[in-house]
Design an enzyme around this catalytic site. Structure first.
Site, short mmCIF file in Angstrom:
data_model
loop_
_atom_site.label_atom_id
_atom_site.label_comp_id
_atom_site.label_asym_id
_atom_site.label_seq_id
_atom_site.Cartn_x
_atom_site.Cartn_y
_atom_site.Cartn_z
N GLY A 1 0.77 -1.22 -0.08
CA GLY A 1 0.12 0.19 0.21
C GLY A 1 0.69 1.00 0.09
O GLY A 1 1.96 1.25 0.01
N TRP B 1 1.71 3.33 2.49
CA TRP B 1 2.29 3.51 3.51
C TRP B 1 3.67 2.39 3.67
O TRP B 1 4.85 2.80 3.70
CB TRP B 1 1.68 3.31 4.93
CG TRP B 1 2.32 3.76 6.09
CD1 TRP B 1 2.20 3.09 7.38
CD2 TRP B 1 3.34 4.47 6.67
NE1 TRP B 1 2.92 3.80 8.40
CE2 TRP B 1 3.51 4.79 7.74
CE3 TRP B 1 3.95 5.76 5.56
CZ2 TRP B 1 4.47 5.60 8.33
CZ3 TRP B 1 4.80 6.74 6.19
CH2 TRP B 1 5.20 6.54 7.58
N GLY B 2 3.29 1.21 3.09
CA GLY B 2 4.28 0.27 2.98
C GLY B 2 5.43 0.72 1.97
O GLY B 2 6.62 0.53 2.16
N LYS C 1 -2.36 0.84 12.28
CA LYS C 1 -3.22 1.49 13.17
C LYS C 1 -4.40 0.93 13.49
O LYS C 1 -5.28 1.42 12.61
CB LYS C 1 -2.90 3.03 12.99
CG LYS C 1 -1.45 3.53 12.97
CD LYS C 1 -1.29 4.73 12.66
CE LYS C 1 -0.15 5.43 12.50
NZ LYS C 1 0.12 6.91 11.99
N GLY D 1 3.21 7.63 14.44
CA GLY D 1 3.23 9.22 14.59
C GLY D 1 2.65 9.94 13.25
O GLY D 1 2.05 9.14 12.39
N SER E 1 2.40 11.02 9.96
CA SER E 1 3.15 10.61 8.91
C SER E 1 2.57 10.17 7.68
O SER E 1 2.06 9.05 7.46
CB SER E 1 4.04 9.54 9.06
OG SER E 1 3.66 8.40 9.89
N LYS F 1 -7.33 7.62 17.20
CA LYS F 1 -7.09 8.91 16.56
C LYS F 1 -7.88 8.98 15.11
O LYS F 1 -8.27 9.90 14.71
CB LYS F 1 -5.49 9.70 16.39
CG LYS F 1 -4.84 8.80 15.47
CD LYS F 1 -4.77 8.62 14.08
CE LYS F 1 -3.80 7.82 13.40
NZ LYS F 1 -4.18 7.81 12.02
N ASP G 1 -0.08 12.72 15.74
CA ASP G 1 -0.81 11.86 14.73
C ASP G 1 -2.24 12.43 14.67
O ASP G 1 -2.94 12.36 13.52
CB ASP G 1 -0.76 10.45 15.01
CG ASP G 1 -0.77 9.51 13.91
OD1 ASP G 1 -0.99 9.99 12.94
OD2 ASP G 1 -0.86 8.22 14.11
#
EC number: 1.1.1.94
Length: 345
Positions: free
Chosen positions: A9, A11-12, A109, A140, A142, A195, A248
């Site tokens: 994805g 983020w990876g 998350k 965090g 990001s 969050k 975050d």
């Protein structure tokens, strides 16, 4: 060093770029053969991060055994609902006699619906203890879109063992990607997961046409209820004031890069959950996390009015304007203090 990233994805892919920029060899594992083939031809993840070319030291593949072979660190970056299946597969691969005991790091998350387990707990339940030598979480403020462009970013690596956190820190640290360590793994994981609930409601505020006053109040009281649940479960309240908590929350609840924020905006504009999922077309972790957090708060008798209101909207069909009214007309309270477990709402 040799590293593996499980999950292609956005983020990876962005984290694979960080590792490669730091001089590591990276195997990027995914299930989509067409996506893997295109990446190996172009060094670009056309589906999820198409404007961030990766170094030649990143190779994509669908064979997990090949991907993790000789890896000193394995980074798991898949949606929460896929953690168990991916880790079950990883456990089989690591149990086939590879002498290397890698560090396991996750950057997911969420909280599992039903069991209410955090991602690290799900990983521990799936992997044999003799197949890896340490477990940590990266979290965090990001956005992948910015990390993929080498924009200045700060995150936290948390592990129960400080030496493990420091070892993982060394893999990722560079001039644009600054990494802090933390031993409150519980608090870091909860902050990253919860969050997303507040981010959805923040998007809804935009979709409903409310302004900055509303969002500021939401984020402040949202952080209060996140911390209240975290403290009740044993987390350090100061963790929620850090990068994996407040940091975050800010970035996820205020940015168009955030799929949870965008999902909330669509819901506020009147789209159904099904229509919202189709438009976002990626995992919206906050939807399932809301259900898990609602159940957990109910079991622990913890007041989480924002989470409870979103749950009623998502899973009981409550009218959004009615929920806003009910939140604003609740009995008057005293503003909470951290040293008092943030009091009652």
């Amino acid at each position: 060093m040799q590293t593996a990233v499980l999950g292609m994805g956005s983020w990876g892919t962005a984290l694979a770029r960080v590792l490669a920029n730091n001089g590591h060899q990276v195997n990027l594992w995914g299930r989509d053969q067409a996506l893997v083939d295109y990446f190996n031809q172009t060094q670009v993840n056309a589906k999820y991060l198409n404007n961030c070319p990766l170094p030649q030291t990143v190779t994509a593949m669908t064979d997990m055994k090949q991907a993790v072979a000789d890896s000193q660190m394995i980074l798991i970056v898949v949606p929460t609902k896929a953690i168990r299946s991916v880790c079950d597969q990883l456990n089989q691969v690591l149990g086939q006699g590879d002498a290397t005991q890698p560090l396991i790091v996750h950057a997911t998350k969420g909280i599992e619906v039903g069991t209410h387990l955090r991602v690290s707990q799900m990983i521990k339940a799936s992997l044999s203890v003799d197949t890896y030598r340490g477990l940590a979480v990266l979290s965090g403020p990001s956005h992948a879109e910015e990390v993929g462009q080498d924009m200045l970013t700060m995150v936290t690596i948390a592990a129960q063992n400080l030496e493990t956190a420091q070892e993982v820190q060394a893999f990722f640290m560079n001039p644009y990607f600054r990494v802090y360590t933390n031993t409150d793994m519980l608090g870091v994981e909860l902050g990253g997961a919860l969050k997303n609930i507040i981010a959805i409601t923040s998007g809804m505020i935009d979709g409903l046409g409310y302004g900055d006053n509303s969002r500021a109040a939401l984020l402040t009281r949202g952080l209060a209820e996140i911390t209240r649940l975290g403290v009740a479960l044993g987390a350090d309240p100061l963790t929620f004031m850090g990068l994996s908590g407040l940091g975050d929350l800010i970035v996820t609840a205020t940015s168009q890069h955030s799929r949870n924020y965008r999902a909330g905006r669509l819901l506020g504009q009147g789209y159904s959950i099904e229509e919202t999922r189709a438009k976002i077309n990626m995992a919206i972790e906050g939807l399932n996390t809301c259900q898990a957090a609602f159940e957990l708060a109910k079991d622990l008798e913890i007041e989480m009015p924002i989470t409870q209101a979103l749950y009623k909207l998502l899973y009981e069909g409550e009218d959004v304007q009615k929920l806003v009214y009910s939140l604003m007309t609740r009995e008057g309270k005293s503003e909470a203090k951290i040293e008092d477990h943030l009091g009652d709402e």
